[in-house]
Design a protein around this motif. Structure first.
Motif, PDB file in Angstrom:
ATOM      1  N   GLU A 119     -27.129   1.477   8.864  1.00 48.85           N
ATOM      2  CA  GLU A 119     -27.967   0.694   9.771  1.00 48.85           C
ATOM      3  C   GLU A 119     -29.130   1.542  10.284  1.00 48.85           C
ATOM      4  O   GLU A 119     -28.917   2.609  10.865  1.00 48.85           O
ATOM      5  N   ILE A 120     -30.345   1.049  10.072  1.00 49.62           N
ATOM      6  CA  ILE A 120     -31.516   1.763  10.583  1.00 49.62           C
ATOM      7  C   ILE A 120     -31.900   1.263  11.971  1.00 49.62           C
ATOM      8  O   ILE A 120     -32.755   1.849  12.632  1.00 49.62           O
ATOM      9  N   ILE A 121     -31.275   0.170  12.408  1.00 47.26           N
ATOM     10  CA  ILE A 121     -31.532  -0.398  13.731  1.00 47.26           C
ATOM     11  C   ILE A 121     -30.210  -0.484  14.478  1.00 47.26           C
ATOM     12  O   ILE A 121     -29.216  -0.971  13.934  1.00 47.26           O
ATOM     13  N   ASP A 122     -30.201  -0.018  15.701  1.00 44.73           N
ATOM     14  CA  ASP A 122     -29.036  -0.199  16.557  1.00 44.73           C
ATOM     15  C   ASP A 122     -29.048  -1.655  17.019  1.00 44.73           C
ATOM     16  O   ASP A 122     -30.019  -2.108  17.634  1.00 44.73           O
ATOM     17  N   PRO A 123     -28.010  -2.442  16.702  1.00 49.62           N
ATOM     18  CA  PRO A 123     -28.027  -3.864  17.076  1.00 49.62           C
ATOM     19  C   PRO A 123     -28.269  -4.097  18.558  1.00 49.62           C
ATOM     20  O   PRO A 123     -28.865  -5.108  18.942  1.00 49.62           O
ATOM     21  N   VAL A 124     -27.852  -3.155  19.395  1.00 52.87           N
ATOM     22  CA  VAL A 124     -28.078  -3.290  20.839  1.00 52.87           C
ATOM     23  C   VAL A 124     -29.573  -3.374  21.146  1.00 52.87           C
ATOM     24  O   VAL A 124     -29.994  -4.051  22.091  1.00 52.87           O
ATOM     25  N   ASP A 125     -30.394  -2.714  20.330  1.00 52.53           N
ATOM     26  CA  ASP A 125     -31.838  -2.687  20.564  1.00 52.53           C
ATOM     27  C   ASP A 125     -32.495  -4.052  20.414  1.00 52.53           C
ATOM     28  O   ASP A 125     -33.620  -4.255  20.886  1.00 52.53           O
ATOM     29  N   VAL A 126     -31.844  -4.984  19.722  1.00 48.80           N
ATOM     30  CA  VAL A 126     -32.430  -6.325  19.570  1.00 48.80           C
ATOM     31  C   VAL A 126     -31.614  -7.387  20.297  1.00 48.80           C
ATOM     32  O   VAL A 126     -31.825  -8.582  20.110  1.00 48.80           O
ATOM     33  N   GLY A 127     -30.666  -6.930  21.122  1.00 48.09           N
ATOM     34  CA  GLY A 127     -29.897  -7.878  21.918  1.00 48.09           C
ATOM     35  C   GLY A 127     -28.595  -8.326  21.311  1.00 48.09           C
ATOM     36  O   GLY A 127     -27.996  -9.313  21.754  1.00 48.09           O
ATOM     37  N   VAL A 128     -28.120  -7.608  20.274  1.00 47.01           N
ATOM     38  CA  VAL A 128     -26.819  -7.906  19.670  1.00 47.01           C
ATOM     39  C   VAL A 128     -25.811  -6.910  20.224  1.00 47.01           C
ATOM     40  O   VAL A 128     -26.088  -5.700  20.286  1.00 47.01           O
ATOM     41  N   LYS A 129     -24.640  -7.382  20.620  1.00 41.58           N
ATOM     42  CA  LYS A 129     -23.671  -6.510  21.285  1.00 41.58           C
ATOM     43  C   LYS A 129     -23.228  -5.360  20.397  1.00 41.58           C
ATOM     44  O   LYS A 129     -23.169  -4.202  20.825  1.00 41.58           O
ATOM     45  N   GLU A 130     -22.902  -5.659  19.146  1.00 40.06           N
ATOM     46  CA  GLU A 130     -22.428  -4.613  18.235  1.00 40.06           C
ATOM     47  C   GLU A 130     -22.500  -5.099  16.802  1.00 40.06           C
ATOM     48  O   GLU A 130     -22.668  -6.291  16.541  1.00 40.06           O
TER      49      GLU A 130
ATOM     50  N   LYS B 199     -31.534 -13.486   7.228  1.00 42.06           N
ATOM     51  CA  LYS B 199     -32.856 -13.214   7.798  1.00 42.06           C
ATOM     52  C   LYS B 199     -32.858 -11.842   8.465  1.00 42.06           C
ATOM     53  O   LYS B 199     -31.953 -11.525   9.231  1.00 42.06           O
ATOM     54  N   ALA B 200     -33.883 -11.040   8.143  1.00 40.75           N
ATOM     55  CA  ALA B 200     -33.987  -9.707   8.735  1.00 40.75           C
ATOM     56  C   ALA B 200     -34.000  -9.788  10.256  1.00 40.75           C
ATOM     57  O   ALA B 200     -34.604 -10.682  10.838  1.00 40.75           O
ATOM     58  N   ILE B 201     -33.296  -8.881  10.892  1.00 42.21           N
ATOM     59  CA  ILE B 201     -33.238  -8.675  12.338  1.00 42.21           C
ATOM     60  C   ILE B 201     -32.427  -9.743  13.068  1.00 42.21           C
ATOM     61  O   ILE B 201     -31.546  -9.423  13.866  1.00 42.21           O
TER      62      ILE B 201
ATOM     63  N   LEU C  50     -42.420 -12.018  14.038  1.00 42.38           N
ATOM     64  CA  LEU C  50     -42.623 -11.098  15.165  1.00 42.38           C
ATOM     65  C   LEU C  50     -41.593  -9.984  15.132  1.00 42.38           C
ATOM     66  O   LEU C  50     -41.929  -8.793  15.241  1.00 42.38           O
ATOM     67  N   GLU C  51     -40.309 -10.375  14.986  1.00 42.82           N
ATOM     68  CA  GLU C  51     -39.226  -9.398  15.085  1.00 42.82           C
ATOM     69  C   GLU C  51     -39.295  -8.354  13.975  1.00 42.82           C
ATOM     70  O   GLU C  51     -38.955  -7.189  14.193  1.00 42.82           O
ATOM     71  N   GLU C  52     -39.764  -8.742  12.788  1.00 41.37           N
ATOM     72  CA  GLU C  52     -39.839  -7.791  11.679  1.00 41.37           C
ATOM     73  C   GLU C  52     -40.933  -6.738  11.920  1.00 41.37           C
ATOM     74  O   GLU C  52     -40.728  -5.548  11.687  1.00 41.37           O
ATOM     75  N   VAL C  53     -42.078  -7.190  12.397  1.00 45.34           N
ATOM     76  CA  VAL C  53     -43.169  -6.248  12.663  1.00 45.34           C
ATOM     77  C   VAL C  53     -42.808  -5.299  13.796  1.00 45.34           C
ATOM     78  O   VAL C  53     -42.974  -4.073  13.697  1.00 45.34           O
ATOM     79  N   VAL C  54     -42.285  -5.854  14.877  1.00 41.64           N
ATOM     80  CA  VAL C  54     -41.954  -5.041  16.054  1.00 41.64           C
ATOM     81  C   VAL C  54     -40.924  -3.970  15.707  1.00 41.64           C
ATOM     82  O   VAL C  54     -41.082  -2.796  16.058  1.00 41.64           O
ATOM     83  N   MET C  55     -39.861  -4.361  14.992  1.00 40.90           N
ATOM     84  CA  MET C  55     -38.803  -3.400  14.687  1.00 40.90           C
ATOM     85  C   MET C  55     -39.219  -2.425  13.584  1.00 40.90           C
ATOM     86  O   MET C  55     -38.730  -1.295  13.540  1.00 40.90           O
TER      87      MET C  55
ATOM     88  N   ALA D 189     -27.362  -9.961   9.708  1.00 39.92           N
ATOM     89  CA  ALA D 189     -28.257  -8.797   9.756  1.00 39.92           C
ATOM     90  C   ALA D 189     -27.521  -7.510  10.104  1.00 39.92           C
ATOM     91  O   ALA D 189     -27.912  -6.423   9.671  1.00 39.92           O
ATOM     92  N   PHE D 190     -26.452  -7.632  10.899  1.00 39.11           N
ATOM     93  CA  PHE D 190     -25.677  -6.444  11.283  1.00 39.11           C
ATOM     94  C   PHE D 190     -24.200  -6.623  10.910  1.00 39.11           C
ATOM     95  O   PHE D 190     -23.321  -6.074  11.566  1.00 39.11           O
TER      96      PHE D 190
END
Length: 499
Positions: free
Chosen positions: A312-323, A285-287, A242-247, A292-293
């Protein structure tokens, strides 16, 4: 229906739960379902009701527990299955029956001992029967990935005419290549006359590691529902994550597609599923993997510290990671060390940073991961040794069951280096005896304390010593991954204060 919306069909509680040893009880399933609702999935496939009383009860209770997602129940193209599924869905605010049959030559002739025309008849009959109980009926063409496209198009046309609102094109064995799967979806879009009356769904397995790629290819070619699981769990090599498709859809703005997922709930949902199903997530594991970060390469760390987007192509905050995590290892550069020390409250001059960095590399070569506690010790040691008159140059010890413990110690004092060898009842005692002989100091060891900083055989050990000399007490401290070295350095620290 917006053609830009991709519906997220989560089958963690059905296909995902088919992993051996990962079964959940009803209470656990409800907990996962409520979190999936917070995540924003459109459909929850809650189970296969006819398969067991437990699965039936889970579908019933999940239907009561959540309000927003459609609750889906799986069946075979069998009337009894469909009746039981309809009964299990009686409390669902929006219920869907997911029925289907195999359409590949393998399934038609080998598994079902049937023929192509009979399969179409059974498929149509199942959809029509399910339609008597619910308005929303999804049809799956099992093993569509290995089905003939022309025949598959005939099946899909027939089930849509019978009332199917969603048509699922599973790559059940994970066989397809992304281009091949995308072409299959495109073929249906272009060759099924009534395809506009149903949503095309993907359901890809990961046997060749291409589940996400196949799913994205399916979306690009017209699919608007994706069947996925959290963390990619599922039979054999798993399902599409799920997380890979969504992101992927979130990152690729050029696709102009959206989901209703609150991506900041991804890590929380991932952790819950991992914990309840007792399935650890691989670090890379991706995401959602813990790495991952995380950045350990000096070049990457420097780039990320200058601008996160460099690596980084994803801001970790966007998936619930602080930094992002800057992991200090032997491959880390000065920029990463300086950054971490700054976070801890230490601002070093260039010369101090160079000296500390050299000691950091020495420590990192012996220790897998450098913790904040390690850095605190390193900084304290750096500041201390600047003022220390006695410094350890080298240390060699021999010990064992059949060897008398012996230590050779080299110590510098005011620029001169002195060497001494001594024996004792252990390597530390032998080294202390050699140091006392070098310094010609009569001291009595009052206290000797060894303490691990964190855990693990490669972690730093702290040593505190207390010695008495001519009625006065002196303290020494040191830390090192080698406990004998730490002990000698702590002893020298105390003796330096006497001198």
């Amino acid at each position: 229906m917006s053609n830009n919306k991709v519906y997220i069909f989560d089958t963690t509680l059905r296909d995902g739960e088919q992993v051996p040893g990962c079964q959940l009880n009803t209470i656990e399933k409800i907990e996962v379902a409520r979190q999936l609702e917070k995540l924003g999935v459109d459909v929850i496939e809650a189970g296969f009701p006819v398969s067991s009383p437990g699965d039936f009860n889970s579908v019933v209770e999940i239907s009561k527990a959540v309000s927003n997602p459609t609750i889906c129940a799986l069946t075979r193209a069998v009337k009894k299955d469909i009746e039981v599924a309809a009964d299990a869905l009686k409390f669902a605010k929006r219920g869907r029956i997911h029925t289907g049959i195999g359409t590949s030559p393998y399934h038609i002739f080998s598994k079902l001992n049937s023929n192509p025309e009979a399969i179409i008849e059974r498929a149509v009959e199942a959809v029509k029967y399910a339609k008597k109980f619910v308005e929303d009926v999804e049809f799956y063409a099992e093993d569509a990935g290995r089905s003939d496209n022309e025949y598959l198009a005939r099946v899909i046309e027939a089930v849509i005419k019978a009332g199917a609102t969603v048509v699922n094109i599973p790559d059940t064995t994970g066989y397809c290549l992304p281009a091949e799967y995308g072409e299959k979806i495109a073929y249906l879009v272009n060759n099924v006359p009534n395809i506009d009356k149903a949503i095309i769904s993907t359901h890809c397995h990961n046997d060749l590691g291409m589940a996400t790629a196949n799913t994205i290819s399916g979306i690009i070619n017209g699919a608007r529902q994706v069947e996925v699981t959290m963390n990619g769990i599922g039979e054999r090599a798993g399902n599409t994550s799920l997380e890979e498709v969504v992101m992927t859809l979130k990152c690729h703005h050029d696709l102009a597609l959206e989901t209703g997922i609150d991506s900041k709930q991804i890590m929380k949902t991932s952790g819950l599923v991992s914990t309840l199903m007792r399935m650890p997530i691989q670090p890379n594991k991706a995401i959602v993997g813990r790495n991952a970060f995380a950045h350990s390469s000096g070049i990457h760390q420097d780039g990320v510290l200058k601008s996160r987007e460099n690596y980084e192509i994803i801001d970790p905050v966007d998936v619930g990671v602080k930094e992002s995590s800057i992991v200090l290892t032997a491959r880390s550069g000065r920029a990463a060390l300086k950054h971490r020390l700054s976070v801890l409250g230490y601002e070093l001059e260039p010369s101090q940073l160079d000296s500390t960095y050299n000691k950091f590399l020495d420590l990192a070569d012996r220790k897998k991961d450098i913790t904040d506690e390690d850095l605190e010790i390193l900084i304290g040691h750096e500041h201390k040794t600047d003022k220390q008159s006695l410094k350890l140059v080298s240390l060699q010890v021999m010990c064992g069951l059949s060897i008398i413990p012996t230590a050779t110690v080299q110590v510098s004092f005011n620029g001169d280096v002195f060497t001494e060898t001594a024996s004792g009842n252990g390597p530390i005692d032998a080294a202390f005896t050699a140091v006392k002989a070098l310094t010609k100091r009569r001291v009595r060891l009052e206290e000797f304390l060894i303490q691990a900083i964190t855990r693990g055989s490669d972690d730093l050990g702290k040593v505190h010593v207390q010695v008495e000399h001519q009625g006065h007490i002196y303290y020494g401290f040191a830390a090192h991954t080698d406990i004998v070295t730490a002990s000698v350095e702590a002893f020298l620290d105390a003796l330096s204060k006497i001198l």
